[in-house]
Scaffold this active site. Structure first.
Site, mmCIF file in Angstrom:
data_model
loop_
_atom_site.group_PDB
_atom_site.id
_atom_site.type_symbol
_atom_site.label_atom_id
_atom_site.label_comp_id
_atom_site.label_asym_id
_atom_site.label_seq_id
_atom_site.Cartn_x
_atom_site.Cartn_y
_atom_site.Cartn_z
ATOM 1 N N ASP A 6 0.814 -1.211 0.000
ATOM 2 C CA ASP A 6 0.000 0.000 0.000
ATOM 3 C C ASP A 6 0.853 1.269 0.000
ATOM 4 O OD1 ASP A 6 -2.048 -1.798 0.322
ATOM 5 O OD2 ASP A 6 -2.913 -0.841 2.084
ATOM 6 N N HIS A 24 3.661 -2.290 3.067
ATOM 7 C CA HIS A 24 3.671 -0.944 2.497
ATOM 8 C C HIS A 24 4.960 -0.697 1.719
ATOM 9 C CE1 HIS A 24 0.853 -0.804 5.881
ATOM 10 N NE2 HIS A 24 0.235 0.171 5.220
#
Length: 288
Positions: free
Chosen positions: A111, A256
């Protein structure tokens, strides 16, 4: 000016315009999707194979200041549903927390990118092991680094929608939710020629209006079953331990590649990915 019917971006723009008319009809009710399905049994990892826990294991996560603290204040949702299978065209209305598989397929997701510091390093690790993943991109970051967006797709990974500026969608009126998701879809379509078919809400926080808008824009919502907690920056070993100990068939792993310094994520991925492969797991990209 009439849109070119051969332009692959035309359907996306029509969706964007049509969905914009419907936004005002959405209510303000809240809905988080959950299921009472039992998760599959976790893999029997040999403790000797796991990295030693970080010295801060069991301690509270480090304090995160300012905007970053606001950005990551929510935890994953509980429960699970299933995404439509590969090649399916209908949008799935419920949030998927696992892959619909009885085998050892799993999904690695990243992400908040793309980020020029960490995304290329993650791509190199995935390329080294011939693995495909799913990148939930933040629109403003992707607009700033379109070359990275193209590199993700060129390597065979899926690009998915993670909003334009990473706000909490459930705190926004429907019109602003539509702008966050629709603007990102339009930017991806303009850059890649195809709009994303998957979306993940910032913080994993969906409600009935945002799920309806997601569906109107032609996307299926995706959550996760394993939070690597890399956003707390506990050290690569602790990140890797969290992923391996939570691993099970159909798992969707949250990590992430943007939103901050992600060197620990890069190091952890390089350590745990070959071990997943050694145990028969096959990371795949999520298909709508």
């Amino acid at each position: 000016m009439r849109a070119d019917e051969n332009d692959p971006r035309t359907p996306t723009r029509r969706l964007f315009l049509r969905g914009g008319l419907a936004v005002g009809l959405l209510g303000v009710g809240r809905l988080l999707t959950a299921s009472d399905a039992q998760p599959p049994q976790a893999a029997p990892w040999d403790a000797a194979e796991l990295p030693k826990p970080h010295p801060t294991a069991g301690a509270p996560p480090p304090r995160i200041q300012g905007a970053l603290a606001q950005r990551y204040r929510l935890r994953p949702m509980a429960g699970e549903t299933s995404l439509s299978g590969p090649g399916a065209s209908p949008v799935h209305p419920d949030v998927a927390f696992r892959l619909p598989t009885q085998g050892r397929e799993v999904a690695l997701t990243f992400d908040d990118g793309p980020d020029p510091r960490c995304t290329p390093k993650i791509l190199r690790t995935l390329r080294r092991h011939d693995i495909r993943a799913t990148f939930f991109i933040v629109g403003e970051s992707a607009a700033a680094f379109p070359g990275l967006l193209r590199e993700i797709v060129d390597d065979g990974h899926a690009v998915a929608n993670h909003s334009w500026t990473h706000p909490q969608l459930t705190a926004l009126p429907p019109a602003k939710v539509y702008d966050q998701l629709g603007r990102t879809s339009s930017m991806v379509a303009d850059t890649l020629g195809t709009a994303p078919r998957l979306a993940r809400a910032p913080y994993g926080a969906w409600d009935e209006p945002s799920l309806s808008i997601c569906s109107d824009l032609g996307m299926s919502p995706v959550g996760w079953s394993i939070d690597s907690a890399d956003w707390t920056r506990p050290g690569p070993k602790r990140i890797a331990t969290t992923v391996l100990r939570g691993m099970a068939p159909g798992a969707i792993v949250l990590s992430h590649d943007g939103g901050g310094e992600r060197a620990q994520t890069v190091a952890a991925l390089a350590w745990y990915l070959p071990r997943l492969l050694d145990h028969g797991y096959r990371p795949i990209r999520i298909e709508a």
